[in-house]
Design a protein around this motif. Structure first.
Motif, PDB file in Angstrom:
ATOM      1  N   GLY A 162       0.874  -1.432   0.101  1.00  0.00           N
ATOM      2  CA  GLY A 162      -0.139  -0.026  -0.024  1.00  0.00           C
ATOM      3  C   GLY A 162       0.786   1.338   0.093  1.00  0.00           C
ATOM      4  N   GLU A 163       0.196   2.406  -0.045  1.00  0.00           N
ATOM      5  CA  GLU A 163       0.793   3.582   0.185  1.00  0.00           C
ATOM      6  C   GLU A 163       0.553   4.245   1.514  1.00  0.00           C
ATOM      7  OE1 GLU A 163       2.219   5.609  -2.421  1.00  0.00           O
ATOM      8  OE2 GLU A 163       1.708   4.188  -3.897  1.00  0.00           O
ATOM      9  N   TYR A 164       1.985   4.929   1.845  1.00  0.00           N
ATOM     10  CA  TYR A 164       1.673   5.197   3.534  1.00  0.00           C
ATOM     11  C   TYR A 164       2.356   6.600   3.583  1.00  0.00           C
ATOM     12  CZ  TYR A 164       0.868   0.274   4.257  1.00  0.00           C
ATOM     13  OH  TYR A 164       0.253  -0.740   4.265  1.00  0.00           O
ATOM     14  N   GLY A 165       2.000   7.076   4.790  1.00  0.00           N
ATOM     15  CA  GLY A 165       2.436   8.494   5.184  1.00  0.00           C
ATOM     16  C   GLY A 165       3.257   8.406   6.476  1.00  0.00           C
ATOM     17  N   ILE A 166       4.108   9.195   6.942  1.00  0.00           N
ATOM     18  CA  ILE A 166       4.721   9.485   8.060  1.00  0.00           C
ATOM     19  C   ILE A 166       4.890  10.758   8.200  1.00  0.00           C
ATOM     20  CG2 ILE A 166       6.744   9.146   9.605  1.00  0.00           C
ATOM     21  CD1 ILE A 166       7.729   7.007   7.516  1.00  0.00           C
ATOM     22  N   THR A 167       4.345  11.104   9.590  1.00  0.00           N
ATOM     23  CA  THR A 167       4.116  12.489  10.209  1.00  0.00           C
ATOM     24  C   THR A 167       4.971  12.640  11.597  1.00  0.00           C
ATOM     25  OG1 THR A 167       2.106  12.275  11.566  1.00  0.00           O
ATOM     26  CG2 THR A 167       2.012  13.048   9.290  1.00  0.00           C
ATOM     27  N   VAL A 168       5.795  13.531  11.733  1.00  0.00           N
ATOM     28  CA  VAL A 168       6.377  13.676  12.998  1.00  0.00           C
ATOM     29  C   VAL A 168       5.905  14.972  13.736  1.00  0.00           C
ATOM     30  CG1 VAL A 168       8.798  13.908  14.074  1.00  0.00           C
ATOM     31  CG2 VAL A 168       8.483  12.588  11.965  1.00  0.00           C
ATOM     32  N   ARG A 169       5.396  14.979  14.658  1.00  0.00           N
ATOM     33  CA  ARG A 169       5.120  16.051  15.623  1.00  0.00           C
ATOM     34  C   ARG A 169       5.916  16.533  16.601  1.00  0.00           C
ATOM     35  NH1 ARG A 169       1.125  12.513  15.023  1.00  0.00           N
ATOM     36  NH2 ARG A 169       1.280  11.513  17.033  1.00  0.00           N
ATOM     37  N   ASN A 170       6.087  17.843  16.953  1.00  0.00           N
ATOM     38  CA  ASN A 170       6.756  18.417  17.594  1.00  0.00           C
ATOM     39  C   ASN A 170       6.211  18.586  19.236  1.00  0.00           C
ATOM     40  OD1 ASN A 170       8.583  19.958  19.435  1.00  0.00           O
ATOM     41  ND2 ASN A 170       8.752  21.400  18.031  1.00  0.00           N
ATOM     42  N   PRO A 171       6.660  17.599  20.052  1.00  0.00           N
ATOM     43  CA  PRO A 171       5.921  17.840  21.493  1.00  0.00           C
ATOM     44  C   PRO A 171       5.894  19.124  22.071  1.00  0.00           C
ATOM     45  CG  PRO A 171       7.712  16.585  21.596  1.00  0.00           C
ATOM     46  CD  PRO A 171       7.628  16.916  20.101  1.00  0.00           C
ATOM     47  N   ASN A 172       6.818  19.906  21.690  1.00  0.00           N
ATOM     48  CA  ASN A 172       7.247  21.479  22.348  1.00  0.00           C
ATOM     49  C   ASN A 172       6.118  22.412  21.755  1.00  0.00           C
ATOM     50  OD1 ASN A 172       9.117  20.211  23.896  1.00  0.00           O
ATOM     51  ND2 ASN A 172      10.486  20.747  22.287  1.00  0.00           N
ATOM     52  N   HIS A 173       5.489  22.155  20.904  1.00  0.00           N
ATOM     53  CA  HIS A 173       4.646  23.013  20.182  1.00  0.00           C
ATOM     54  C   HIS A 173       2.974  22.633  20.184  1.00  0.00           C
ATOM     55  CE1 HIS A 173       8.247  24.563  18.261  1.00  0.00           C
ATOM     56  NE2 HIS A 173       7.761  25.684  18.340  1.00  0.00           N
ATOM     57  N   GLU A 174       2.196  23.342  20.740  1.00  0.00           N
ATOM     58  CA  GLU A 174       0.884  22.948  21.147  1.00  0.00           C
ATOM     59  C   GLU A 174       0.071  23.201  19.574  1.00  0.00           C
ATOM     60  OE1 GLU A 174      -1.059  24.651  24.335  1.00  0.00           O
ATOM     61  OE2 GLU A 174       0.851  24.109  25.623  1.00  0.00           O
ATOM     62  N   ASP A 175       0.539  24.285  18.933  1.00  0.00           N
ATOM     63  CA  ASP A 175      -0.215  24.559  17.834  1.00  0.00           C
ATOM     64  C   ASP A 175       0.649  24.619  16.456  1.00  0.00           C
ATOM     65  OD1 ASP A 175      -2.304  25.436  16.111  1.00  0.00           O
ATOM     66  OD2 ASP A 175      -1.722  27.479  16.428  1.00  0.00           O
ATOM     67  N   GLU A 176       0.887  23.655  15.953  1.00  0.00           N
ATOM     68  CA  GLU A 176       1.647  23.363  14.595  1.00  0.00           C
ATOM     69  C   GLU A 176       0.804  23.957  13.456  1.00  0.00           C
ATOM     70  OE1 GLU A 176       4.808  20.018  14.707  1.00  0.00           O
ATOM     71  OE2 GLU A 176       2.979  18.978  15.622  1.00  0.00           O
ATOM     72  N   LYS A 177       1.373  24.809  12.791  1.00  0.00           N
ATOM     73  CA  LYS A 177       0.663  25.606  11.617  1.00  0.00           C
ATOM     74  C   LYS A 177       0.588  24.567  10.373  1.00  0.00           C
ATOM     75  CE  LYS A 177       0.427  29.355  13.818  1.00  0.00           C
ATOM     76  NZ  LYS A 177      -0.340  29.218  15.045  1.00  0.00           N
ATOM     77  N   GLN A 178       1.115  23.689  10.081  1.00  0.00           N
ATOM     78  CA  GLN A 178       1.487  22.834   8.783  1.00  0.00           C
ATOM     79  C   GLN A 178       1.541  21.425   9.018  1.00  0.00           C
ATOM     80  OE1 GLN A 178       4.088  24.203   5.954  1.00  0.00           O
ATOM     81  NE2 GLN A 178       3.555  26.420   6.142  1.00  0.00           N
ATOM     82  N   MET A 179       0.939  20.520   8.302  1.00  0.00           N
ATOM     83  CA  MET A 179       1.107  19.282   8.561  1.00  0.00           C
ATOM     84  C   MET A 179       1.999  18.686   7.189  1.00  0.00           C
ATOM     85  SD  MET A 179      -1.376  15.744   8.360  1.00  0.00           S
ATOM     86  CE  MET A 179      -1.959  16.108   9.768  1.00  0.00           C
ATOM     87  N   ILE A 180       3.365  18.162   7.709  1.00  0.00           N
ATOM     88  CA  ILE A 180       4.162  17.439   6.580  1.00  0.00           C
ATOM     89  C   ILE A 180       4.080  16.243   6.725  1.00  0.00           C
ATOM     90  CG2 ILE A 180       6.571  17.632   6.022  1.00  0.00           C
ATOM     91  CD1 ILE A 180       5.509  20.387   5.803  1.00  0.00           C
ATOM     92  N   VAL A 181       4.029  15.524   5.379  1.00  0.00           N
ATOM     93  CA  VAL A 181       4.018  14.207   5.293  1.00  0.00           C
ATOM     94  C   VAL A 181       5.070  13.755   4.245  1.00  0.00           C
ATOM     95  CG1 VAL A 181       2.759  12.079   4.718  1.00  0.00           C
ATOM     96  CG2 VAL A 181       1.403  14.064   5.825  1.00  0.00           C
ATOM     97  N   SER A 182       5.905  12.606   4.962  1.00  0.00           N
ATOM     98  CA  SER A 182       6.867  12.075   4.179  1.00  0.00           C
ATOM     99  C   SER A 182       6.036  10.654   3.652  1.00  0.00           C
ATOM    100  CB  SER A 182       8.148  11.403   5.146  1.00  0.00           C
ATOM    101  OG  SER A 182       8.751  12.717   5.509  1.00  0.00           O
ATOM    102  N   SER A 183       6.207  10.326   2.287  1.00  0.00           N
ATOM    103  CA  SER A 183       5.392   9.226   1.974  1.00  0.00           C
ATOM    104  C   SER A 183       6.607   8.059   1.234  1.00  0.00           C
ATOM    105  CB  SER A 183       4.378   9.567   0.921  1.00  0.00           C
ATOM    106  OG  SER A 183       5.123  10.208  -0.250  1.00  0.00           O
ATOM    107  N   PHE A 184       5.958   6.839   1.291  1.00  0.00           N
ATOM    108  CA  PHE A 184       6.771   5.817   0.664  1.00  0.00           C
ATOM    109  C   PHE A 184       5.424   4.880   0.225  1.00  0.00           C
ATOM    110  CE2 PHE A 184       6.288   4.643   4.911  1.00  0.00           C
ATOM    111  CZ  PHE A 184       5.902   3.262   5.273  1.00  0.00           C
ATOM    112  N   ALA A 185       5.805   3.670  -0.377  1.00  0.00           N
ATOM    113  CA  ALA A 185       4.734   2.785  -0.550  1.00  0.00           C
ATOM    114  C   ALA A 185       5.563   1.280  -0.443  1.00  0.00           C
ATOM    115  CB  ALA A 185       4.358   2.614  -2.229  1.00  0.00           C
ATOM    116  N   ILE A 186       4.773   0.292  -0.223  1.00  0.00           N
ATOM    117  CA  ILE A 186       5.268  -0.879  -0.118  1.00  0.00           C
ATOM    118  C   ILE A 186       4.509  -1.885  -1.261  1.00  0.00           C
ATOM    119  CG2 ILE A 186       5.264  -3.202   1.284  1.00  0.00           C
ATOM    120  CD1 ILE A 186       5.555  -1.248   3.828  1.00  0.00           C
ATOM    121  N   GLU A 187       5.385  -2.740  -1.932  1.00  0.00           N
ATOM    122  CA  GLU A 187       4.625  -3.406  -2.951  1.00  0.00           C
ATOM    123  C   GLU A 187       4.663  -4.813  -2.570  1.00  0.00           C
ATOM    124  OE1 GLU A 187       7.337  -2.168  -6.089  1.00  0.00           O
ATOM    125  OE2 GLU A 187       5.947  -0.418  -6.938  1.00  0.00           O
TER     126      GLU A 187
END
Length: 188
Positions: free
Chosen positions: A163-188
């Motif tokens: 399938g297709e997958y995404g990875i997100t990393v949140r910053n525990p020191n920020h309560e209000d992150e402005k943007q969501m960044i997703v790194s992506s990969f796929a497994i065949e």
């Protein structure tokens, strides 16, 4: 007696060599939130990153009769991730965070994306006019983690379904992150 002194260092060298082959010697990614995939040979590749579009849509019933459901999704451009991995191959991820003192399960998410001809998406919440709210509807991949370097984690997937997958990393020191960044990969 001399044979014992020669055999002990030789055995220690063999054990440390076998342990070193298990360790990943790839350096940490340069920036917080970046993800490297490392294959069994130690080759590393930086995963594609995208700022996602958050989209909320309501069913026609909401407009016509005031009854229905609204769904919120994240959208990534492109029908497929450029990084393609094979199920059953041995690969791991190195994910750089602010530090590696936080439980990685609290800040790292690896989740399934639905692919169409134009994009990849994941439903993050839905709400009905009768008050039924379902949030965090992402389908997560389970993983194990270990500290890597000064501020990264070495992630191993417990399962490798296609399938297709995404990875997100949140910053525990920020309560209000402005943007969501997703790194992506796929497994065949």
């Amino acid at each position: 007696m001399k044979k014992t002194f020669i055999l002990i260092p030789l055995l220690l060298l063999l054990v440390s060599t076998a342990a070193a082959q298990e360790n990943v010697t790839v350096a940490e990614p340069e920036f917080i939130g970046e993800v490297l995939v490392v294959d069994e040979n130690g080759s590393a590749e930086l995963l594609e990153k995208q700022t996602v579009l958050v989209q909320t849509r309501m069913g026609a019933g909401v407009y016509l009769a005031g009854i229905g459901k609204a769904k919120t999704k994240i959208l990534l451009d492109g029908a497929a991730a450029p990084t393609r991995l094979k199920s059953g191959d041995r690969f791991r991820f190195i994910i750089k965070a602010v530090d590696n003192k936080t439980d990685p399960m609290a800040i790292i998410s690896i989740f399934s994306l639905k692919a169409t001809k134009k994009n990849r998406s994941a439903e993050i919440s839905s709400v009905s006019t009768f008050g039924s709210v379902k949030s965090n509807k992402l389908q997560y991949l389970p993983f194990t983690a270990a500290k890597h370097g000064e501020s990264s984690y070495l992630i191993t997937l417990k399962e490798q379904p296609a399938g297709e997958y995404g990875i997100t990393v949140r910053n525990p020191n920020h309560e209000d992150e402005k943007q969501m960044i997703v790194s992506s990969f796929a497994i065949e």
